[in-house]
Design a protein around this motif. Structure first.
Motif, PDB file in Angstrom:
ATOM      1  N   THR A  11      -4.744   0.848   0.501  1.00  0.00           N
ATOM      2  CA  THR A  11      -4.086   1.849  -0.335  1.00  0.00           C
ATOM      3  C   THR A  11      -4.132   1.454  -1.800  1.00  0.00           C
ATOM      4  OG1 THR A  11      -2.598   2.363   1.505  1.00  0.00           O
ATOM      5  CG2 THR A  11      -1.940   3.120  -0.673  1.00  0.00           C
ATOM      6  N   GLU A  12      -3.906   0.164  -2.061  1.00  0.00           N
ATOM      7  CA  GLU A  12      -3.977  -0.323  -3.439  1.00  0.00           C
ATOM      8  C   GLU A  12      -5.400  -0.213  -3.977  1.00  0.00           C
ATOM      9  OE1 GLU A  12      -2.164  -1.954  -6.890  1.00  0.00           O
ATOM     10  OE2 GLU A  12      -1.378  -1.061  -5.062  1.00  0.00           O
ATOM     11  N   LEU A  13      -6.358  -0.434  -3.112  1.00  0.00           N
ATOM     12  CA  LEU A  13      -7.759  -0.306  -3.522  1.00  0.00           C
ATOM     13  C   LEU A  13      -8.061   1.130  -3.941  1.00  0.00           C
ATOM     14  CD1 LEU A  13     -10.399  -2.072  -3.556  1.00  0.00           C
ATOM     15  CD2 LEU A  13     -10.962  -1.006  -1.384  1.00  0.00           C
ATOM     16  N   VAL A  14      -7.552   2.083  -3.180  1.00  0.00           N
ATOM     17  CA  VAL A  14      -7.757   3.491  -3.528  1.00  0.00           C
ATOM     18  C   VAL A  14      -6.986   3.840  -4.803  1.00  0.00           C
ATOM     19  CG1 VAL A  14      -7.410   5.861  -2.739  1.00  0.00           C
ATOM     20  CG2 VAL A  14      -8.188   4.121  -1.130  1.00  0.00           C
TER      21      VAL A  14
ATOM     22  N   SER B 285      -4.685 -10.938  -8.759  1.00  0.00           N
ATOM     23  CA  SER B 285      -3.870  -9.733  -8.773  1.00  0.00           C
ATOM     24  C   SER B 285      -3.655  -9.355  -7.316  1.00  0.00           C
ATOM     25  CB  SER B 285      -4.578  -8.595  -9.518  1.00  0.00           C
ATOM     26  OG  SER B 285      -5.811  -8.306  -8.908  1.00  0.00           O
ATOM     27  N   TYR B 286      -2.966  -8.267  -7.046  1.00  0.00           N
ATOM     28  CA  TYR B 286      -2.729  -7.929  -5.636  1.00  0.00           C
ATOM     29  C   TYR B 286      -4.032  -7.635  -4.920  1.00  0.00           C
ATOM     30  CZ  TYR B 286      -0.993  -5.966  -1.395  1.00  0.00           C
ATOM     31  OH  TYR B 286      -0.753  -5.730  -0.076  1.00  0.00           O
ATOM     32  N   VAL B 287      -4.914  -6.868  -5.594  1.00  0.00           N
ATOM     33  CA  VAL B 287      -6.219  -6.608  -4.986  1.00  0.00           C
ATOM     34  C   VAL B 287      -7.141  -7.743  -5.407  1.00  0.00           C
ATOM     35  CG1 VAL B 287      -8.110  -4.988  -4.756  1.00  0.00           C
ATOM     36  CG2 VAL B 287      -5.804  -4.144  -5.090  1.00  0.00           C
ATOM     37  N   SER B 288      -7.083  -8.842  -4.720  1.00  0.00           N
ATOM     38  CA  SER B 288      -7.872 -10.027  -5.044  1.00  0.00           C
ATOM     39  C   SER B 288      -8.426 -10.599  -3.766  1.00  0.00           C
ATOM     40  CB  SER B 288      -6.993 -11.069  -5.755  1.00  0.00           C
ATOM     41  OG  SER B 288      -6.006 -11.547  -4.867  1.00  0.00           O
TER      42      SER B 288
END
Length: 768
Positions: free
Chosen positions: A186-189, A172-175
C-alpha cells in the motif's frame, strides 16, 4: 547586489577541494592505485571528490568505504555516475544529476550536496539564500565547525558546470529492510500518488461524461421523437460529437498514465524482491530447495498483476460508481434499489464462501510448492539423474506431485464454482429483471416520460452493475492475493544477514585471525560443530586446517566469512570482533575458493573479473597468472573471451577450479580461504596450484582447509580438529611426532610409500 569577496574565496574553495590535477588524479580512487587492484586507501590519499562524498555520507550517519570505489568510466577524475553507484552500493540513496543555479537556491534545508568542479575538485553545498541569490560552499577538507563561503552565480559558474551528486540516507518505510506485507505494498502504491491523482481526475471526468449518453437518449425519446424537434436533434448531435472526441482523448491519456504507473510499480516490486533475496543468509538456501523458493517468489507476479490490473481497474470503477449511482436513483428510485439489493446479495454469497475457499486454496499452494521443488531439484541435479539413470524415478515423483496438484486444483475449482452458480441468476435479475420491471412501470406511467427514463436507466445500470459485481469479486481475488503475499513473505521476510551495507565497522584488514573459546552449533542440532575452539593465526602466514569428516574444518571457514554469526566466544580479525565488522567490507577483504565452484554464463574474462567495475583485462591476466590458469586460457579458441555456458561443459574440473582461484585473487584479498579447493583436482592441476601456493600466499594470510595432508606440508602452522575440538596446532614435522590423529591420517594417505613388498600380483585378464 550582494557585496562579498568572491574571486579569492570561490577559487579557495575550489583549490582546497582539489588543489591541482595531480592531486585529483589520486581522487580517481586510491582504491585503484593501492594494492593492485583495490587495495586499502588511506584517507589522506583520497582525492577531493571522494572526500566530499565521505563527508556527506557521515552527515547522514553512513560510513562509505573508499576501498569499494571503482571507476567504470575512463575519466581521469571520478565521475558523478561512479560516485553515485559507490554510494548506492554503500546503502545510501544517491543520484548523479546536472542542475541549474535556480535549482541550487532550493537546497536550503536539505543537507549538504556534492558539487563537482570542472578542474576535478569538489565542494559541499551547505545552504542557499534565494532572497540574497547566493549559495554557501565548504571545502571537503574543512572542519565540521568551519564556516561556509557565500558564492553568487557568476563566480560559481567559473568553476562549476552543473554536475552534482545528491545523497541521503536510504532508510525509509519503503526500503530494503521493510517487511513484505500488504501495508508495504500500500505504501508502495501511495508513493505514486501524483500520477494516481491525475488518473482519478481523468476517471471522474470520464464518469461524468458517461452520464451524458443516457441523458441524451432520454431526451431524444421524450423530446425529439414525441415533438419531432429537428433543431433539438442537431444540438444533441453536436454535443455527442464533442463529448466523444473529448472522451477519446482523455481515455487515451488515462491509459498512458496507468501504463507508466504500472511499469514503475512493477520495477520497484521486482527490485525489492531481488534485493531481499540477495540479502538472505546462506543457511536459508541450504535448507530450502531452489524450486520451492522460486515458486514462492513467482507469487510476486500475481501480486503485481493484482495491483496494476484488478485493483486499479476496480478503483477506477468505484469512481464511476460514485458518479452514476446518484444519477440512477435520480432517474428511478425503485429500480435503483433493486440493483443495489442484488449487489448486496452477491456480496453476502461470496463472503460466506471465503473461509472454506481459503482452506482449499492453501492445499493448492502446498501441492504446487512441492511440485516446483521436485522440478527445481531435477533441473539442478540433472547431471546426477543422467549419470545414474534416475529418469524413471524422477518421472514417477513428478507424476505423483502433478497428480496431487491436480487433485487440489480440481477440488478448489469444484468448490469455487458454487458461488458463481449462485451469483449468476442474481446478475441476470440485476440486468434483465430491472428491464422487465421498468417496462411494467413504463406501461402504467401516464406522463409518457418513463419510456425515455427506462432507456437511460438501462444504459446506466449496465455501467453500474459491472463495478458492483467487480467490487464484490475483488474481495474474492484479494483472498488469493493475500495467500500469494503470504507465500512471497515466507521467503522475503526471513531474517536477513545481520549487517546491512551501511552499518558496522570498516577496519583496515591485515590478516590476523583469533578464535577464543568459540562454540557454535547449527540450527536443529544439539552437538556443537565447534566446541570451545581457540587458536591464533598471525597476519601473512599460511595456515592449514585438517581433520576427519565432520570435525568442523569447513565450519571455521564459514564463520570467517560471516555466514554464521550466532556463536558464543570470540572471533576477531586484527583485534576487532567479527560481529562488529561491516559484512560487505569483511567479504571484500576475503577471497574464498570452494570445492565445487560455480561459474556464471559469460566469458572467461567476465568470470574472473566477476563484474567488479574498474577492473580490466590486465587485472584478469594477472590473477590468472597467479592461479596458474593462463596456460590453458591461452589455448582456448578465443582466449579470455571464450564463452562459458551454464554448467561449464567446455571446462574440466581442474580448469574450473583454477578460474575460481583467479576470481578470488582478482581484488587482491587480505585473507584467502581455500576450502577443500584442491580435493577435486586431478594430479596435474593440483601440482600446478600447489606450485603457485607460495606465490599466491605472498603478502596475505592464507587459510587452507583440506583433507589432503600433502597440500599442507608447506604451511607455517597446521590446526588438527577432531569432533569440533582443537587437538593440536604446530608445523607438519612436529605434528608427525606428537599428534596421533595427524600421524594416523598421514599414514593412511601415504601407505603406498611404505608398502615395500607391494600387493600380490593380480591374475592378468585373458580373452576366452
Amino acid at each position: 547586489m550582494v557585496n562579498i569577496p568572491l574571486n579569492a574565496e570561490v577559487h579557495e574553495v575550489s583549490i582546497r577541494a582539489g588543489t591541482a590535477a595531480d592531486a585529483t588524479s589520486k581522487a580517481a580512487g586510491a582504491s585503484e592505485v593501492g594494492r593492485s587492484p583495490g587495495g586499502p586507501a588511506e584517507f589522506d590519499q583520497v582525492g577531493p571528490r571522494l572526500k566530499a562524498m565521505l563527508r556527506v555520507a557521515r552527515y547522514h550517519g553512513v560510513e562509505l568505504d573508499p576501498n569499494e570505489f571503482r571507476a567504470a568510466s575512463a575519466s581521469p577524475f571520478p565521475s558523478a555516475t561512479d560516485l553515485s553507484e559507490w554510494a548506492q552500493n554503500g546503502g545510501m540513496w544517491a543520484r548523479a544529476v546536472r542542475v541549474r543555479w535556480s535549482h541550487l537556491l532550493r537546497f536550503q534545508e536539505t543537507g549538504p550536496v556534492v558539487l563537482l568542479f570542472s578542474d576535478g575538485g569538489a565542494g559541499l553545498l551547505t545552504g542557499a539564500s534565494a532572497e540574497r541569490n547566493i549559495v554557501f560552499l565548504k571545502s571537503a577538507d574543512a572542519p565540521d565547525d568551519g564556516e561556509s563561503t557565500a558564492v553568487d552565480e557568476l563566480r560559481l559558474s567559473q568553476v562549476w558546470t552543473g554536475e552534482a551528486v545528491l545523497l541521503r540516507n536510504a532508510r525509509s518505510y519503503v526500503s530494503a529492510d521493510a517487511p513484505f506485507t500488504l501495508r508495504w505494498l500500500t505504501e508502495l502504491v501511495r508513493l505514486e500518488s501524483r500520477p494516481l491523482r491525475d488518473v482519478a481526475i481523468a476517471s471522474f471526468t470520464l464518469s461524468v461524461l458517461t452520464i451524458l449518453p443516457p441523458l441524451i437518449v432520454m431526451t431524444v425519446v421524450n423530446k425529439v421523437l414525441q415533438f419531432n424537434s429537428v433543431s433539438t436533434l442537431l444540438l444533441l448531435s453536436a454535443i455527442v460529437a464533442v463529448v466523444f472526441a473529448y472522451e477519446t482523448l482523455l481515455g487515451h491519456a488515462r491509459r498512458l498514465i496507468i501504463n507508466v504507473v504500472g511499469a514503475r510499480l512493477d520495477t520497484k516490486l521486482q527490485l525489492h524482491v531481488f534485493s531481499r533475496l540477495l540479502r538472505l543468509p546462506l543457511d536459508y538456501f541450504e535448507r530450502h530447495p531452489a524450486g520451492e523458493t522460486m515458486y514462492h517468489l513467482a507469487q510476486v507476479y500475481r501480486i503485481r498483476e493484482f495491483l496494476t490490473g484488478k485493483l486499479l481497474s476496480t478503483f477506477l470503477d468505484l469512481i464511476t460508481l460514485c458518479v452514476l449511482l446518484p444519477v440512477m436513483f435520480y432517474i428511478n428510485v425503485k429500480l435503483a434499489w433493486i440493483v443495489v439489493a442484488c449487489a448486496a446479495m452477491i456480496m453476502l454469497i461470496i463472503l460466506a464462501f471465503l473461509k472454506p475457499m481459503r482452506r482449499r486454496y492453501q492445499r493448492v499452494i502446498d501441492a504446487e510448492t512441492w511440485k516446483s521443488a521436485a522440478l527445481g531439484e531435477t533441473v539442478v541435479g540433472i547431471k546426477t539423474v543422467k549419470a545414474l539413470g534416475l529418469e524413471p524415478q524422477r518421472k514417477a515423483l513428478w507424476d505423483e506431485r502433478v497428480a496431487e496438484a491436480g487433485r487440489a486444483r480440481l477440488a478448489f475449482g469444484q468448490f469455487a464454482s458454487w458461488p458463481q452458480t449462485l451469483v449468476t441468476p442474481i446478475e441476470r435479475v440485476m440486468v434483465l429483471g430491472t428491464m422487465l420491471i421498468g417496462a411494467y412501470l413504463a406501461m402504467n406511467d401516464s406522463s409518457g416520460y418513463m419510456v425515455g427514463g427506462l432507456f437511460a436507466f438501462m444504459m446506466i445500470s449496465q455501467r453500474v452493475a459491472q463495478p458492483l459485481v467487480g467490487l464484490v469479486r475483488l474481495i474474492e481475488d484479494y483472498e488469493e492475493v493475500g495467500a500469494a503475499i503470504g507465500e512471497a513473505a515466507s521467503v522475503l521476510n526471513r531474517p536477513l544477514e545481520t549487517s546491512s551495507n551501511s552499518l558496522g565497522l570498516r577496519p583496515k584488514l591485515l590478516g590476523e585471525v583469533t578464535f577464543s573459546d568459540l562454540t557454535f552449533s547449527y540450527i536443529g542440532t544439539k552437538t556443537p560443530a565447534l566446541d570451545r575452539v581457540s587458536f591464533h593465526i598471525p597476519a601473512g602466514t599460511m595456515f592449514g586446517i585438517v581433520g576427519r569428516s565432520g570435525s568442523g574444518k569447513s565450519t571455521i571457514a564459514r564463520l570467517l566469512q560471516g555466514i554464521n554469526r550466532d556463536y558464543s566466544g570470540f572471533l576477531k580479525l586484527d583485534g576487532v570482533d567479527l560481529k562488529e565488522i561491516n559484512l560487505r567490507h569483511l567479504r571484500h577483504g576475503l577471497g574464498v575458493v570452494l570445492q565445487d565452484n560455480f561459474l556464471f554464463r559469460g566469458s572467461i574474462r567476465d568470470n574472473i573479473i566477476a563484474g567488479r567495475a574498474g577492473l580490466t583485462l590486465s587485472d584478469a591476466m594477472r590473477a590468472a597468472h597467479l592461479a596458474g590458469a593462463e596456460e590453458f586460457i591461452e589455448r582456448m579458441p578465443n582466449g579470455y573471451d571464450t564463452y562459458i555456458e551454464e554448467g561449464s561443459p567446455n571446462l574440466s574440473g581442474g580448469q574450473k577450479q583454477r578460474l575460481a582461484i583467479a576470481r578470488a585473487l582478482i581484488h587482491d584479498p587480505t585473507i584467502l580461504i581455500l576450502d577443500e579447493a584442491t580435493s577435486a583436482l586431478d594430479p596435474e592441476s593440483e601440482a600446478v596450484v600447489s606450485a603457485n601456493l607460495m606465490r599466491i600466499a605472498s603478502g596475505r594470510t592464507m587459510i587452507i582447509v583440506s583433507h589432503r595432508l600433502s597440500s599442507l606440508t608447506d604451511c607455517d602452522q597446521i590446526l588438527v580438529m577432531e569432533q569440533g575440538k582443537v587437538l593440536d596446532v604446530a608445523s607438519h614435522a612436529i605434528l608427525l611426532e606428537r599428534c596421533a590423529v595427524y600421524r594416523q591420517l598421514w599414514s593412511q594417505q601415504n601407505r603406498h610409500l611404505d608398502n615395500r613388498g607391494g600387493r600380490p600380483a593380480a591374475v592378468p585378464p585373458r580373452l576366452v
